[in-house]
Design a protein around this motif. Structure first.
Motif, PDB file in Angstrom:
ATOM      1  N   ARG A   1       0.829  -1.209   0.000  1.00  0.00           N
ATOM      2  CA  ARG A   1       0.000   0.000   0.000  1.00  0.00           C
ATOM      3  C   ARG A   1       0.861   1.255   0.000  1.00  0.00           C
ATOM      4  NH1 ARG A   1      -3.306  -3.105   4.587  1.00  0.00           N
ATOM      5  NH2 ARG A   1      -1.113  -3.572   5.012  1.00  0.00           N
ATOM      6  N   THR A   2       1.932   1.253   0.779  1.00  0.00           N
ATOM      7  CA  THR A   2       2.831   2.402   0.786  1.00  0.00           C
ATOM      8  C   THR A   2       3.550   2.528  -0.550  1.00  0.00           C
ATOM      9  OG1 THR A   2       3.200   1.960   3.134  1.00  0.00           O
ATOM     10  CG2 THR A   2       4.656   3.541   2.080  1.00  0.00           C
ATOM     11  N   MET A   3       3.973   1.397  -1.098  1.00  0.00           N
ATOM     12  CA  MET A   3       4.637   1.439  -2.404  1.00  0.00           C
ATOM     13  C   MET A   3       3.668   1.890  -3.492  1.00  0.00           C
ATOM     14  SD  MET A   3       7.357  -1.741  -2.369  1.00  0.00           S
ATOM     15  CE  MET A   3       6.338  -2.986  -1.586  1.00  0.00           C
ATOM     16  N   ALA A   4       2.385   1.560  -3.342  1.00  0.00           N
ATOM     17  CA  ALA A   4       1.377   2.059  -4.280  1.00  0.00           C
ATOM     18  C   ALA A   4       1.273   3.580  -4.199  1.00  0.00           C
ATOM     19  CB  ALA A   4       0.026   1.423  -3.989  1.00  0.00           C
ATOM     20  N   ASP A   5       1.374   4.112  -2.999  1.00  0.00           N
ATOM     21  CA  ASP A   5       1.361   5.567  -2.848  1.00  0.00           C
ATOM     22  C   ASP A   5       2.592   6.194  -3.518  1.00  0.00           C
ATOM     23  OD1 ASP A   5      -0.973   5.268  -1.401  1.00  0.00           O
ATOM     24  OD2 ASP A   5      -0.010   5.499   0.554  1.00  0.00           O
ATOM     25  N   ASP A   6       3.734   5.485  -3.452  1.00  0.00           N
ATOM     26  CA  ASP A   6       4.932   5.961  -4.163  1.00  0.00           C
ATOM     27  C   ASP A   6       4.653   6.062  -5.659  1.00  0.00           C
ATOM     28  OD1 ASP A   6       6.244   5.772  -1.703  1.00  0.00           O
ATOM     29  OD2 ASP A   6       7.286   3.903  -2.217  1.00  0.00           O
ATOM     30  N   VAL A   7       4.052   5.014  -6.210  1.00  0.00           N
ATOM     31  CA  VAL A   7       3.788   4.974  -7.651  1.00  0.00           C
ATOM     32  C   VAL A   7       2.775   6.054  -8.037  1.00  0.00           C
ATOM     33  CG1 VAL A   7       2.858   3.562  -9.533  1.00  0.00           C
ATOM     34  CG2 VAL A   7       4.387   2.541  -7.828  1.00  0.00           C
ATOM     35  N   ALA A   8       1.746   6.227  -7.215  1.00  0.00           N
ATOM     36  CA  ALA A   8       0.771   7.282  -7.498  1.00  0.00           C
ATOM     37  C   ALA A   8       1.427   8.652  -7.479  1.00  0.00           C
ATOM     38  CB  ALA A   8      -0.364   7.227  -6.469  1.00  0.00           C
ATOM     39  N   ALA A   9       2.353   8.852  -6.532  1.00  0.00           N
ATOM     40  CA  ALA A   9       3.071  10.128  -6.477  1.00  0.00           C
ATOM     41  C   ALA A   9       3.964  10.302  -7.705  1.00  0.00           C
ATOM     42  CB  ALA A   9       3.901  10.201  -5.196  1.00  0.00           C
ATOM     43  N   LEU A  10       4.560   9.207  -8.196  1.00  0.00           N
ATOM     44  CA  LEU A  10       5.373   9.284  -9.419  1.00  0.00           C
ATOM     45  C   LEU A  10       4.511   9.656 -10.618  1.00  0.00           C
ATOM     46  CD1 LEU A  10       8.097   8.822 -10.883  1.00  0.00           C
ATOM     47  CD2 LEU A  10       7.394   6.422 -11.174  1.00  0.00           C
ATOM     48  N   ILE A  11       3.312   9.081 -10.697  1.00  0.00           N
ATOM     49  CA  ILE A  11       2.385   9.437 -11.773  1.00  0.00           C
ATOM     50  C   ILE A  11       2.097  10.936 -11.749  1.00  0.00           C
ATOM     51  CG2 ILE A  11      -0.011   9.174 -12.562  1.00  0.00           C
ATOM     52  CD1 ILE A  11       0.191   6.209 -11.652  1.00  0.00           C
ATOM     53  N   GLY A  12       1.863  11.477 -10.546  1.00  0.00           N
ATOM     54  CA  GLY A  12       1.638  12.915 -10.421  1.00  0.00           C
ATOM     55  C   GLY A  12       2.877  13.720 -10.757  1.00  0.00           C
TER      56      GLY A  12
ATOM     57  N   ALA B   1      -1.889   3.390 -17.927  1.00  0.00           N
ATOM     58  CA  ALA B   1      -2.063   1.993 -17.550  1.00  0.00           C
ATOM     59  C   ALA B   1      -1.025   1.673 -16.478  1.00  0.00           C
ATOM     60  CB  ALA B   1      -1.863   1.091 -18.762  1.00  0.00           C
ATOM     61  N   VAL B   2      -1.428   0.865 -15.498  1.00  0.00           N
ATOM     62  CA  VAL B   2      -0.488   0.411 -14.473  1.00  0.00           C
ATOM     63  C   VAL B   2      -0.460  -1.115 -14.547  1.00  0.00           C
ATOM     64  CG1 VAL B   2       0.108   0.384 -12.033  1.00  0.00           C
ATOM     65  CG2 VAL B   2      -0.949   2.417 -13.029  1.00  0.00           C
TER      66      VAL B   2
ATOM     67  N   HIS C   1      -5.951   4.932  -5.538  1.00  0.00           N
ATOM     68  CA  HIS C   1      -5.847   6.144  -6.365  1.00  0.00           C
ATOM     69  C   HIS C   1      -6.514   5.919  -7.726  1.00  0.00           C
ATOM     70  CE1 HIS C   1      -2.857   7.631  -3.447  1.00  0.00           C
ATOM     71  NE2 HIS C   1      -2.362   6.400  -3.489  1.00  0.00           N
ATOM     72  N   PRO C   2      -7.789   5.541  -7.751  1.00  0.00           N
ATOM     73  CA  PRO C   2      -8.426   5.188  -9.027  1.00  0.00           C
ATOM     74  C   PRO C   2      -8.447   6.341 -10.032  1.00  0.00           C
ATOM     75  CG  PRO C   2     -10.069   5.445  -7.286  1.00  0.00           C
ATOM     76  CD  PRO C   2      -8.727   5.440  -6.609  1.00  0.00           C
ATOM     77  N   GLU C   3      -8.419   7.556  -9.531  1.00  0.00           N
ATOM     78  CA  GLU C   3      -8.450   8.704 -10.441  1.00  0.00           C
ATOM     79  C   GLU C   3      -7.154   8.864 -11.229  1.00  0.00           C
ATOM     80  OE1 GLU C   3      -6.218  10.026  -6.920  1.00  0.00           O
ATOM     81  OE2 GLU C   3      -8.012   8.808  -7.217  1.00  0.00           O
ATOM     82  N   LYS C   4      -6.117   8.139 -10.841  1.00  0.00           N
ATOM     83  CA  LYS C   4      -4.815   8.258 -11.509  1.00  0.00           C
ATOM     84  C   LYS C   4      -4.521   7.108 -12.456  1.00  0.00           C
ATOM     85  CE  LYS C   4      -2.473  11.199  -8.173  1.00  0.00           C
ATOM     86  NZ  LYS C   4      -1.230  11.449  -7.410  1.00  0.00           N
ATOM     87  N   VAL C   5      -5.447   6.148 -12.576  1.00  0.00           N
ATOM     88  CA  VAL C   5      -5.188   4.935 -13.349  1.00  0.00           C
ATOM     89  C   VAL C   5      -6.223   4.788 -14.456  1.00  0.00           C
ATOM     90  CG1 VAL C   5      -4.924   2.433 -13.238  1.00  0.00           C
ATOM     91  CG2 VAL C   5      -4.225   3.844 -11.290  1.00  0.00           C
ATOM     92  N   GLY C   6      -5.744   4.544 -15.681  1.00  0.00           N
ATOM     93  CA  GLY C   6      -6.657   4.293 -16.787  1.00  0.00           C
ATOM     94  C   GLY C   6      -7.081   2.843 -16.857  1.00  0.00           C
ATOM     95  N   ARG C   7      -6.100   1.938 -16.851  1.00  0.00           N
ATOM     96  CA  ARG C   7      -6.366   0.503 -16.859  1.00  0.00           C
ATOM     97  C   ARG C   7      -5.330  -0.186 -15.993  1.00  0.00           C
ATOM     98  NH1 ARG C   7      -9.353  -2.556 -21.432  1.00  0.00           N
ATOM     99  NH2 ARG C   7     -11.098  -1.122 -21.674  1.00  0.00           N
TER     100      ARG C   7
ATOM    101  N   LEU D   1     -13.559  -2.325  -6.996  1.00  0.00           N
ATOM    102  CA  LEU D   1     -12.590  -1.731  -7.914  1.00  0.00           C
ATOM    103  C   LEU D   1     -13.285  -0.918  -9.001  1.00  0.00           C
ATOM    104  CD1 LEU D   1      -9.468  -1.815  -8.324  1.00  0.00           C
ATOM    105  CD2 LEU D   1      -9.879  -3.617 -10.009  1.00  0.00           C
ATOM    106  N   GLN D   2     -12.786   0.301  -9.229  1.00  0.00           N
ATOM    107  CA  GLN D   2     -13.405   1.213 -10.193  1.00  0.00           C
ATOM    108  C   GLN D   2     -12.652   1.284 -11.518  1.00  0.00           C
ATOM    109  OE1 GLN D   2     -14.077   5.112  -8.325  1.00  0.00           O
ATOM    110  NE2 GLN D   2     -13.975   4.112  -6.330  1.00  0.00           N
ATOM    111  N   VAL D   3     -11.529   0.586 -11.625  1.00  0.00           N
ATOM    112  CA  VAL D   3     -10.661   0.671 -12.800  1.00  0.00           C
ATOM    113  C   VAL D   3     -10.766  -0.631 -13.599  1.00  0.00           C
ATOM    114  CG1 VAL D   3      -8.259   0.878 -13.546  1.00  0.00           C
ATOM    115  CG2 VAL D   3      -9.072   2.210 -11.590  1.00  0.00           C
ATOM    116  N   PRO D   4     -10.940  -0.564 -14.928  1.00  0.00           N
ATOM    117  CA  PRO D   4     -10.943  -1.800 -15.722  1.00  0.00           C
ATOM    118  C   PRO D   4      -9.660  -2.587 -15.500  1.00  0.00           C
ATOM    119  CG  PRO D   4     -11.658   0.064 -17.052  1.00  0.00           C
ATOM    120  CD  PRO D   4     -11.144   0.638 -15.763  1.00  0.00           C
ATOM    121  N   ALA D   5      -9.806  -3.879 -15.176  1.00  0.00           N
ATOM    122  CA  ALA D   5      -8.655  -4.675 -14.758  1.00  0.00           C
ATOM    123  C   ALA D   5      -8.554  -5.968 -15.550  1.00  0.00           C
ATOM    124  CB  ALA D   5      -8.747  -4.996 -13.270  1.00  0.00           C
TER     125      ALA D   5
END
Length: 260
Positions: free
Chosen positions: A69-80, A88-89, A106-112, A187-191
């Protein structure tokens, strides 16, 4: 090759290719180099951003546990940080778990999303494998000196002497119980859920994950109208295991097909 100061960590990343952005996340004890056999195929269609996760590869560890979960926050911050518009992630194993958490948190930051070889419940993994994972720790460092993971870490890590510490953290993380059933159901993102037909968890578990996403519950219909409402999909790749799926052309192809 660059570093981004995000979420309290200096995150190493590379970029390859051009096109719509794709963030590609490696497995545990690896780094972005492990995707070498399929990277050019992906980069022929996408701008591939290839980070090294906390404590892996060229990203030095910091004083916090390894937690997807923390590493996911890292990736979301990198996207920003990179100003990416809903990339796509895509992730494999540890990276598949991180990718799933990026989409959950961070569903608002992911397309697929493509999550490969990543179970969502610890008890879905075979007990014998869990027992093997319980042996992972600093004491195992000496026995791993002839492995590709050790060789790569010694070659690229900012602090090669941290390998035993990484093993300790990986072992501690794998010992924690987890169950992300409720999060996946919402989940709100197509997976796309991907697994080998001989993965760490049985095929039935990945079918269970797909069912949480409204998949496999009815006939899809001639026109596809019965497929999952969220655009989700499942791919079980034949003739593969947890340890070679990430380098398979089949993995690259199902990923490209889903993103297209």
């Amino acid at each position: 090759m660059a570093y981004a100061e995000v979420n309290g960590i200096d995150l190493y990343f590379e970029e390859h290719g051009a096109g719509s952005p794709l963030v590609l996340l490696h497995g545990g004890l690896g780094n972005g180099e492990m995707f070498g056999p399929v990277l050019q195929r992906l980069a022929a269609h996408h701008r591939v951003i290839l980070p090294d996760l906390q404590g892996h590869g060229r990203t030095a560890d910091i004083d916090r546990p390894l937690d997807i979960r923390t590493m996911a926050d890292d990736v979301a911050a990198l996207i920003g940080h990179l100003g990416l518009d809903r990339p796509a992630v895509v992730g494999y194993s540890l990276g598949g778990g991180v990718a799933l958490q990026v989409a959950i948190r961070h569903p608002e930051k992911v397309g697929r999303l493509v999550s490969a070889s990543a179970g969502i419940r610890r008890d879905a993994t075979d007990p014998e494998i869990l027992a093997q994972q319980a042996q992972i720790g600093a004491a195992a460092a000496e026995f791993m000196k002839d492995t590709p993971m050790y060789e790569t870490y010694q070659r690229v890590a900012p602090r090669p002497e941290d390998f035993p510490r990484l093993l300790d953290k990986i072992g501690e993380a794998m010992a924690q119980d987890y169950d992300f059933t409720d999060e996946v159901r919402g989940l709100q993102v197509p997976a796309l859920i991907v697994a080998a037909d001989a993965d760490l968890a049985p095929v039935s578990h990945f079918a269970e994950v797909f069912a949480l996403l409204d998949g496999g519950l009815r006939d899809g219909g001639w026109d596809g109208s019965g497929r999952p409402k969220g655009g989700h999909a499942l791919a079980i790749l034949p003739g593969l295991t947890h340890y070679n799926l990430f380098m398979s052309p089949l993995f690259a192809q199902v990923t490209l097909d889903f993103l297209a």
